[in-house]
Scaffold this active site. Structure first.
Site, short mmCIF file in Angstrom:
data_model
loop_
_atom_site.label_atom_id
_atom_site.label_comp_id
_atom_site.label_asym_id
_atom_site.label_seq_id
_atom_site.Cartn_x
_atom_site.Cartn_y
_atom_site.Cartn_z
N GLU A 123 -5.71 -11.69 -0.46
CA GLU A 123 -4.26 -11.59 -0.62
C GLU A 123 -3.54 -12.86 -0.19
OE1 GLU A 123 -2.05 -9.01 2.02
OE2 GLU A 123 -3.58 -9.16 3.57
N GLU B 95 2.08 -0.75 4.55
CA GLU B 95 1.80 -1.73 5.60
C GLU B 95 3.12 -2.40 6.02
OE1 GLU B 95 -1.53 -5.14 6.51
OE2 GLU B 95 -0.16 -5.46 4.85
#
Length: 261
Positions: A139, A237
């Site tokens: 990511e 998240e």
């Protein structure tokens, strides 16, 4: 999520909030934790009755600002020593998603050397979980200008190199918060690549709070990704006190209950 609770209490808190799956950053202080540490972690998940669906590879001292060690030639052995534990947890839990943080530039180490080290270690990580149907996730991160992977294109470039090494089980983790904060054209990314996303994570911006606390159209982006062929999980998240973490979900849960026959 739920970081105001002791780590081993978080699976039960997630279950109490109505979730049946959880993911974790590396839950240990070292790359090779003792059996008791691993057993306690596994027990917290099984006793809560949730599935472990995501786990970060060892990423160094996150509290001290480290964001991965896999691109560090001097810490390559440290990273690889953690792979056996990762695979063992996957074998026992059925976990299939494994987030790999790339790491920051190192003084005195050429960028090309770090890039080559990263590809080798990502290929090794992919190999460690390949037999378990695991996928390595890569990511972009925001908030760290020096972090080498800031856009989806940055990640795709590394992913292609790992594919070239013979390992195909690595994919983009599309964290919509990080992507948006870094200036990514998220709708275009979804339209062109959602079917190949390895995972999606959600937080709003600005502030990295719960959906609805900022300005990102997270619900629309999630719906668009599903419509474009994404079939994986979507995880939360964001930063929020545990007591207020999931209030934004209530209207969606109520609507889902009304649709049930």
């Amino acid at each position: 999520m739920l970081t105001d609770l002791p780590l081993l209490q978080r699976p039960a808190a997630a279950a109490e909030a109505g979730f049946d799956a959880v993911e974790f950053w590396w839950p240990f202080d070292s790359p090779v934790p003792g059996d008791r540490e691993v057993d306690a972690f596994l027990r917290s998940i099984s006793e809560a009755g949730v599935r472990l669906t995501g786990l970060n590879f060892y990423a160094g001292n996150m509290a001290a600002g480290e964001r991965g060690v896999l691109s560090s030639p001097t810490r390559s052995a440290e990273f690889r020593s953690s792979l056996e534990t990762t695979a063992g947890i996957a074998r026992l839990t059925g976990c299939r998603g494994f987030n790999a943080l790339y790491g920051l530039p190192e003084d005195g180490t050429a960028a090309s050397a770090q890039a080559g080290c990263a590809v080798e270690n990502l290929a090794a990580a992919a190999g460690a979980v390949a037999g378990l149907d695991g996928t390595v996730l890569l990511e972009p991160l925001s908030g760290l200008p020096a972090y080498p992977l800031r856009t989806a294109a940055d990640c795709f470039g590394v992913i292609e190199q790992v594919h070239g090494s013979g390992r195909q089980n690595i994919a983009l983790l599309a964290d919509f918060y990080h992507l948006a904060v870094n200036g990514e054209d998220v709708p275009a990314l979804i339209a062109g690549h959602a079917a190949g996303f390895g995972h999606i994570q959600l937080a709003d911006a600005p502030g990295r709070g719960a959906p609805g606390t900022g300005t990102l159209p997270l619900v629309q982006w999630t719906e668009d990704a599903l419509a474009a062929g994404y079939t994986g999980l979507v995880s939360l998240e964001y930063q929020s006190p545990s007591a207020d973490a999931f209030g934004w979900l209530e209207p969606y849960r109520a609507a889902a209950s009304e649709r049930r026959p």
